[in-house]
Design a protein around this motif. Structure first.
Motif, PDB file in Angstrom:
ATOM      1  N   LYS A 251      23.073 -23.525  24.090  1.00 17.46           N
ATOM      2  CA  LYS A 251      24.451 -23.554  23.588  1.00 17.46           C
ATOM      3  C   LYS A 251      24.491 -23.102  22.132  1.00 17.46           C
ATOM      4  O   LYS A 251      25.374 -22.325  21.741  1.00 17.46           O
ATOM      5  CB  LYS A 251      25.022 -24.968  23.722  1.00 17.46           C
TER       6      LYS A 251
ATOM      7  N   ASP B 191      12.561 -31.094  26.936  1.00 19.50           N
ATOM      8  CA  ASP B 191      13.245 -31.582  28.120  1.00 19.50           C
ATOM      9  C   ASP B 191      14.496 -30.748  28.398  1.00 19.50           C
ATOM     10  O   ASP B 191      14.916 -29.934  27.565  1.00 19.50           O
ATOM     11  CB  ASP B 191      13.575 -33.071  27.975  1.00 19.50           C
ATOM     12  N   ARG B 192      15.051 -30.954  29.553  1.00 20.19           N
ATOM     13  CA  ARG B 192      16.195 -30.159  30.014  1.00 20.19           C
ATOM     14  C   ARG B 192      17.373 -30.216  29.042  1.00 20.19           C
ATOM     15  O   ARG B 192      17.987 -29.207  28.729  1.00 20.19           O
ATOM     16  CB  ARG B 192      16.599 -30.632  31.411  1.00 20.19           C
ATOM     17  N   GLU B 193      17.677 -31.413  28.551  1.00 17.24           N
ATOM     18  CA  GLU B 193      18.817 -31.589  27.636  1.00 17.24           C
ATOM     19  C   GLU B 193      18.607 -30.799  26.344  1.00 17.24           C
ATOM     20  O   GLU B 193      19.529 -30.155  25.834  1.00 17.24           O
ATOM     21  CB  GLU B 193      19.016 -33.076  27.336  1.00 17.24           C
ATOM     22  N   ALA B 194      17.401 -30.839  25.818  1.00 13.45           N
ATOM     23  CA  ALA B 194      17.096 -30.101  24.591  1.00 13.45           C
ATOM     24  C   ALA B 194      17.222 -28.595  24.824  1.00 13.45           C
ATOM     25  O   ALA B 194      17.733 -27.866  23.962  1.00 13.45           O
ATOM     26  CB  ALA B 194      15.692 -30.451  24.101  1.00 13.45           C
TER      27      ALA B 194
ATOM     28  N   LEU C  36      19.163 -27.123  27.030  1.00 18.45           N
ATOM     29  CA  LEU C  36      20.591 -26.817  27.152  1.00 18.45           C
ATOM     30  C   LEU C  36      21.273 -26.797  25.780  1.00 18.45           C
ATOM     31  O   LEU C  36      22.113 -25.936  25.511  1.00 18.45           O
ATOM     32  CB  LEU C  36      21.271 -27.820  28.084  1.00 18.45           C
ATOM     33  N   ASP C  37      20.887 -27.739  24.919  1.00 21.76           N
ATOM     34  CA  ASP C  37      21.444 -27.758  23.558  1.00 21.76           C
ATOM     35  C   ASP C  37      21.060 -26.496  22.789  1.00 21.76           C
ATOM     36  O   ASP C  37      21.881 -25.896  22.095  1.00 21.76           O
ATOM     37  CB  ASP C  37      20.956 -28.988  22.790  1.00 21.76           C
TER      38      ASP C  37
END
Length: 74
Positions: free
Chosen positions: A11, A2-5, A7-8
């Motif tokens: 980073k 997913d998008r959050e994963a 982005l993590d």
């Protein structure tokens, strides 16, 4: 992923790149040296480590580009 994963992950890779660049600077400046026992004596392998880290940075930058493309797709 997913998008959050994504982005993590992105980073995390950026932080690794920052650390690798700092290590490269330290190896090349002489602040840190790495020596290897060749059997006939010790040899400074700091430049080889710096070059290896540059290769890791290139690979991580490629992965970041792929993440960016995946994020752009939505």
């Amino acid at each position: 992923m997913d998008r959050e994963a994504l982005l993590d992950r992105r980073k995390h890779y950026e932080e690794q790149i920052t650390g690798y660049r700092r290590d490269i600077e330290n190896y090349r400046s002489g602040r840190f040296t790495m020596r290897s026992n060749t059997g006939t004596g010790f040899v400074d392998v700091s430049e080889q480590l710096a070059v290896g880290l540059e290769g890791m940075i290139e690979r991580l930058e490629d992965v970041i580009k792929m993440i960016d493309e995946k994020l752009a797709e939505g």
